[in-house]
Structures are given as structure tokens and as C-alpha cells.
Design a protein around this motif. Structure first.
Motif, PDB file in Angstrom:
ATOM      1  N   PHE A  25     -46.478   8.387  -9.344  1.00  0.00           N
ATOM      2  CA  PHE A  25     -47.704   8.241  -8.555  1.00  0.00           C
ATOM      3  C   PHE A  25     -48.660   7.230  -9.187  1.00  0.00           C
ATOM      4  CE2 PHE A  25     -46.112  12.244  -6.785  1.00  0.00           C
ATOM      5  CZ  PHE A  25     -46.122  11.878  -5.444  1.00  0.00           C
ATOM      6  N   ALA A  94     -40.668  13.089  -5.982  1.00  0.00           N
ATOM      7  CA  ALA A  94     -40.781  11.842  -6.754  1.00  0.00           C
ATOM      8  C   ALA A  94     -39.479  11.542  -7.479  1.00  0.00           C
ATOM      9  CB  ALA A  94     -41.922  11.932  -7.770  1.00  0.00           C
ATOM     10  N   GLN A 100     -36.023   4.161  -8.177  1.00  0.00           N
ATOM     11  CA  GLN A 100     -36.348   4.412  -6.765  1.00  0.00           C
ATOM     12  C   GLN A 100     -35.601   3.449  -5.847  1.00  0.00           C
ATOM     13  OE1 GLN A 100     -40.613   4.033  -6.901  1.00  0.00           O
ATOM     14  NE2 GLN A 100     -40.855   5.899  -8.105  1.00  0.00           N
ATOM     15  N   GLY A 101     -35.431   3.873  -4.593  1.00  0.00           N
ATOM     16  CA  GLY A 101     -34.788   3.022  -3.589  1.00  0.00           C
ATOM     17  C   GLY A 101     -33.282   2.918  -3.779  1.00  0.00           C
ATOM     18  N   ILE A 104     -31.481   8.286  -4.589  1.00  0.00           N
ATOM     19  CA  ILE A 104     -31.650   9.562  -5.306  1.00  0.00           C
ATOM     20  C   ILE A 104     -32.524  10.515  -4.480  1.00  0.00           C
ATOM     21  CG2 ILE A 104     -32.637  10.646  -7.380  1.00  0.00           C
ATOM     22  CD1 ILE A 104     -31.826   8.099  -8.919  1.00  0.00           C
ATOM     23  N   SER A 125     -47.885  15.877   3.045  1.00  0.00           N
ATOM     24  CA  SER A 125     -48.845  14.787   2.982  1.00  0.00           C
ATOM     25  C   SER A 125     -48.175  13.634   2.259  1.00  0.00           C
ATOM     26  CB  SER A 125     -50.104  15.241   2.235  1.00  0.00           C
ATOM     27  OG  SER A 125     -51.038  14.197   2.218  1.00  0.00           O
ATOM     28  N   ASP A 129     -46.014   5.022   0.201  1.00  0.00           N
ATOM     29  CA  ASP A 129     -44.760   4.419  -0.239  1.00  0.00           C
ATOM     30  C   ASP A 129     -43.804   4.282   0.958  1.00  0.00           C
ATOM     31  OD1 ASP A 129     -42.280   3.788  -1.288  1.00  0.00           O
ATOM     32  OD2 ASP A 129     -42.594   4.950  -3.112  1.00  0.00           O
ATOM     33  N   ALA A 132     -40.846   6.630   0.926  1.00  0.00           N
ATOM     34  CA  ALA A 132     -41.126   8.015   1.298  1.00  0.00           C
ATOM     35  C   ALA A 132     -41.227   8.128   2.825  1.00  0.00           C
ATOM     36  CB  ALA A 132     -42.430   8.470   0.644  1.00  0.00           C
TER      37      ALA A 132
HETATM   38  C1  LIG Z   1     -40.448   8.567  -2.237  1.00  0.00           C
HETATM   39  C2  LIG Z   1     -39.328   8.680  -3.248  1.00  0.00           C
HETATM   40  C3  LIG Z   1     -39.292  10.098  -3.865  1.00  0.00           C
HETATM   41  C4  LIG Z   1     -37.989   8.449  -2.503  1.00  0.00           C
HETATM   42  O1  LIG Z   1     -36.931   8.498  -3.409  1.00  0.00           O
HETATM   43  P1  LIG Z   1     -35.917   7.244  -3.460  1.00  0.00           P
HETATM   44  O2  LIG Z   1     -34.838   7.585  -4.406  1.00  0.00           O
HETATM   45  O3  LIG Z   1     -36.700   6.009  -3.711  1.00  0.00           O
HETATM   46  O4  LIG Z   1     -35.389   7.295  -1.934  1.00  0.00           O
HETATM   47  P2  LIG Z   1     -34.023   6.759  -1.351  1.00  0.00           P
HETATM   48  O5  LIG Z   1     -33.553   5.590  -2.134  1.00  0.00           O
HETATM   49  O6  LIG Z   1     -33.080   7.898  -1.189  1.00  0.00           O
HETATM   50  O7  LIG Z   1     -34.502   6.334   0.115  1.00  0.00           O
HETATM   51  C5  LIG Z   1     -35.413   5.291   0.305  1.00  0.00           C
HETATM   52  C6  LIG Z   1     -35.255   4.690   1.698  1.00  0.00           C
HETATM   53  O8  LIG Z   1     -36.207   3.640   1.856  1.00  0.00           O
HETATM   54  C7  LIG Z   1     -35.526   2.387   1.996  1.00  0.00           C
HETATM   55  N1  LIG Z   1     -36.321   1.423   1.236  1.00  0.00           N
HETATM   56  C8  LIG Z   1     -36.185   1.023  -0.039  1.00  0.00           C
HETATM   57  N2  LIG Z   1     -37.156   0.145  -0.358  1.00  0.00           N
HETATM   58  C9  LIG Z   1     -37.912  -0.009   0.756  1.00  0.00           C
HETATM   59  C10 LIG Z   1     -39.050  -0.785   1.079  1.00  0.00           C
HETATM   60  N3  LIG Z   1     -39.620  -1.589   0.170  1.00  0.00           N
HETATM   61  N4  LIG Z   1     -39.552  -0.685   2.325  1.00  0.00           N
HETATM   62  C11 LIG Z   1     -38.997   0.130   3.244  1.00  0.00           C
HETATM   63  N5  LIG Z   1     -37.918   0.903   2.994  1.00  0.00           N
HETATM   64  C12 LIG Z   1     -37.380   0.818   1.768  1.00  0.00           C
HETATM   65  C13 LIG Z   1     -34.141   2.615   1.453  1.00  0.00           C
HETATM   66  O9  LIG Z   1     -33.233   1.704   2.034  1.00  0.00           O
HETATM   67  C14 LIG Z   1     -33.893   4.054   1.896  1.00  0.00           C
HETATM   68  O10 LIG Z   1     -33.646   4.165   3.287  1.00  0.00           O
HETATM   69  P3  LIG Z   1     -32.153   4.394   3.861  1.00  0.00           P
HETATM   70  O11 LIG Z   1     -31.575   5.561   3.136  1.00  0.00           O
HETATM   71  O12 LIG Z   1     -32.335   4.612   5.306  1.00  0.00           O
HETATM   72  O13 LIG Z   1     -31.416   3.114   3.537  1.00  0.00           O
HETATM   73  C15 LIG Z   1     -39.493   7.623  -4.407  1.00  0.00           C
HETATM   74  O14 LIG Z   1     -39.396   6.310  -3.850  1.00  0.00           O
HETATM   75  C16 LIG Z   1     -40.799   7.773  -5.171  1.00  0.00           C
HETATM   76  O15 LIG Z   1     -40.851   8.504  -6.148  1.00  0.00           O
HETATM   77  N6  LIG Z   1     -41.879   7.098  -4.744  1.00  0.00           N
HETATM   78  C17 LIG Z   1     -43.173   7.170  -5.452  1.00  0.00           C
HETATM   79  C18 LIG Z   1     -43.808   8.546  -5.324  1.00  0.00           C
HETATM   80  C19 LIG Z   1     -43.981   8.938  -3.860  1.00  0.00           C
HETATM   81  O16 LIG Z   1     -44.522   8.215  -3.044  1.00  0.00           O
HETATM   82  N7  LIG Z   1     -43.510  10.149  -3.544  1.00  0.00           N
HETATM   83  C20 LIG Z   1     -43.618  10.702  -2.203  1.00  0.00           C
HETATM   84  C21 LIG Z   1     -44.879  11.442  -2.100  1.00  0.00           C
HETATM   85  S1  LIG Z   1     -45.242  11.930  -0.488  1.00  0.00           S
END
Ligand SMILES: CC(C)(COP(=O)(O)OP(=O)(O)OC[C@H]1O[C@@H](n2cnc3c(N)ncnc32)[C@H](O)[C@@H]1OP(=O)(O)O)[C@@H](O)C(=O)NCCC(=O)NCCS
Length: 290
Positions: A25, A94, A100-101, A104, A125, A129, A132
Motif C-alpha cells: 500500500f 495484497a 505483482q501482476g 499470484i 473497498s 490499483d 486490483a
Molecule cells: C491487487 C493485487 C493484490 C493483485 O495481485 P496480483 O498478483 O498483482 O494480481 P494478478 O497478477 O493475479 O492479476 C492482475 C490482473 O491485472 C492485469 N494487469 C497487470 N498490470 C496491469 C495494469 N498496469 N493495468 C491493468 N491491468 C493490469 C493482469 O494482466 C491481471 O489480469 P488477467 O488475469 O485478466 O490477465 C496486487 O497487485 C497488489 O498487491 N496491489 C497493491 C495493493 C492493492 O491495491 N491491493 C488491493 C486493495 S483493494
């Protein structure tokens, strides 16, 4: 990725999950920082301890709602969620920055959502990102923009308020009944987490409640807009140098009006993700306990 394992979270995972959430975050806040708004800050030790205490309570109340993703390097992500009667909510989600991306988050959210499958209503909420938001959309949630009002309250605009008092644990029963009507479930065990870090004010006629601190409103629920306004004015009257009203949806125009009338600045921030329900009102939800 090949050795990635999704398993239930245990108390031994809490410290790692807290570190990941603080890192994730903080990095997101830095990346999305809007000039003019307070600079992103690391969690204080006090807030880290409150985060761990709240997450530990979820492990007790909802042992099937919290999950971690782990590989040879240790825990790399987690999701925690809870069910309160008809409503399931996602409290935190998170993945370690740098990981990320890469797929996972997807299986983590899948198991958390599965825990809420039998609940007709879902709430979360979301941050700004895009990863997310994509995950939540694909899980079937509708995304409603949230507004935030921040700044120093102009006290000369505040009306005199009557009919409010400090809340006590004895108020929780009627507050839970009100929350059932507003969002489909009580705060129940979450009152303890709210009371740990905020003060409770209620209307004398039991038409609404607000948990707040001098620097922000945590959650507010009311039977009607009159009670909601009274409670928000009371919280603003108790504010310190700066105050923030976050998580305001367009269904809660009364909160936007009051924020602007008291000279707070309006901006948008994140989304309320919902399934099986419309944005609750008059209600300002909590970011993690919804
Ligand atoms: C949100 C979060 C937990 C997701 O976990 P992650 O491992 O990154 O998620 P995934 O890789 O499984 O999925 C991400 C999706 O977004 C897509 N993506 C990746 N980068 C992107 C970008 N810049 N813009 C749009 N989409 C994007 C991926 O392709 C994937 O979609 P798909 O499965 O349809 O191809 C992580 O990114 C994170 O910790 N973010 C910061 C904290 C946060 O915002 N948490 C959520 C609070 S509500």
C-alpha cells in the motif's frame, strides 16, 4: 511460480502479511499520490499493531476467510475476508511489490471469494490499483467510485448539534440491527476492532452511530439523512488540525454537501466493489471492515 501454494492463513503468518500489506500500500500510495494531498507515510508501529490485532480477530471469527500464497521464499501475498450473516467482505488483499501482476493475486482472491459464495451480498473497498480493479471486475463485483473529503474544518460553518452522546458496548445490539438493514449484516465481532482505534458517538434516539478519530471518520450508519448529518457534524466538531471523510459514494450526497460546506477538499479515491446490493445509504463504510 511453479512452487506457489495457496493455504489458510495462521497466526504465524500475521507478521509477514502485515509487512506485505504495508509495503504494497505504501508503494501504491507513492505511485498514485496526488499533489496537494498529504504525503504517503509508512504505517506507525501503533497502526501495525492494530492491523495485526484486527487480522488476528478475523482468524478467530472467520478461520476459512484468510489465505496466503507461499513459495520457496516464504509468504508472498494474502487475502483476508469475513462473513457477517448475509454479507461477505474482503478486508485486505495484497501481493509483495515486485511480484505483482504475475498471477499470484488471482488464485488468492478465488479462495477468498469462495468463502463468501453463500452470502448474497459482497462488499470491498478497492484501491486505485488497476490490477486490483481487474481482479474484482472478473470476480463479478460492480465498481462504484468513492469520494474523499480532506482538509481543515471551518468551524464557523458548523451548526450546534444536540441529541448525541458517547456510545458504549450496550449500544452494539441496536447498531447491529441498523447495519443489517443498511448492508445485510452486523459488525458483530468487528466492533472490538473499531473500538480499539476510534471513539463511538451515537444519537440519543438510537437512529445512528459513528466511529471516528480526531483525524478521520471510520464508519457511519444512520436510519435517515437527518441522523447521519447530525453525527457527521459532531465528528467534524471533534476534529483536530486535519480531518478526512473517505469512502463516500454518490448515494451519500449528504456527506459530500457537509464536507464541502465545512471547506474540506473533494477528490475521488478508489472504488466500492459490490455484488447483490446497491451502495448503502445513509452509510459511510469502513475501508477494511466495510
Ligand atoms: C491487487 C493485487 C493484490 C493483485 O495481485 P496480483 O498478483 O498483482 O494480481 P494478478 O497478477 O493475479 O492479476 C492482475 C490482473 O491485472 C492485469 N494487469 C497487470 N498490470 C496491469 C495494469 N498496469 N493495468 C491493468 N491491468 C493490469 C493482469 O494482466 C491481471 O489480469 P488477467 O488475469 O485478466 O490477465 C496486487 O497487485 C497488489 O498487491 N496491489 C497493491 C495493493 C492493492 O491495491 N491491493 C488491493 C486493495 S483493494
Amino acid at each position: 511460480m511453479d512452487d506457489l501454494r495457496i493455504r489458510p492463513m495462521t497466526t504465524e503468518d500475521l507478521a509477514a502479511a502485515e509487512r506485505i500489506s504495508d509495503d504494497a500500500f505504501y508503494e501504491l500510495d507513492v505511485a498514485t499520490h496526488v499533489p496537494g494531498r498529504p504525503r504517503p507515510e509508512r504505517r506507525t508501529p501503533e497502526r501495525s499493531a492494530a492491523w495485526v490485532a484486527r487480522s488476528a480477530r478475523f482468524l478467530e471469527s472467520d478461520p476459512g476467510g484468510s489465505w496466503v500464497a507461499e513459495d520457496a521464499s516464504g509468504v508472498v501475498g494474502f487475502a483476508s475476508s469475513a462473513r457477517r450473516e448475509e454479507v461477505w467482505f474482503l478486508a485486505t488483499f495484497a501481493v509483495e511489490p515486485g511480484r505483482q501482476g504475475a498471477g499470484i493475486g488471482a488464485p488468492l482472491l478465488e479462495v477468498a471469494v469462495e468463502y463468501g459464495r453463500d452470502c448474497p451480498r459482497w462488499m470491498l473497498s478497492a484501491s486505485d490499483d488497476p490490477r486490483a480493479l481487474r481482479r474484482y471486475h472478473r470476480a463479478g463485483l460492480r465498481l462504484h467510485p468513492q469520494m474523499t473529503l480532506t482538509g481543515t474544518v471551518d468551524r464557523s460553518t458548523l451548526p450546534a448539534v444536540s441529541g448525541v452522546r458517547e456510545g458504549t458496548p450496550e449500544d452494539r445490539e441496536w447498531m447491529d440491527e441498523l447495519d443489517r438493514r443498511l448492508r445485510g449484516g452486523p459488525h458483530g465481532p468487528d466492533h472490538d476492532s473499531l473500538a480499539d482505534s476510534t471513539s463511538l458517538v451515537v444519537t440519543a434516539e438510537r437512529s445512528g452511530y459513528a466511529y471516528a478519530r480526531p483525524d478521520h471518520l471510520a464508519v457511519l450508519g444512520a436510519r435517515d439523512a437527518t441522523a447521519a448529518r447530525t453525527l457527521l457534524w459532531e465528528c467534524l466538531a471533534r476534529s483536530g488540525d486535519r480531518f478526512e471523510i473517505g469512502h463516500v459514494t454518490s448515494a451519500n450526497g449528504w456527506a459530500v454537501e457537509i464536507g464541502l460546506d465545512t471547506r474540506l477538499s473533494l477528490s475521488t479515491s478508489g472504488f466500492l466493489g459490490l455484488r447483490g446490493m446497491d451502495p448503502p445509504a445513509p452509510y459511510v463504510h469502513h475501508g477494511a471492515l466495510l
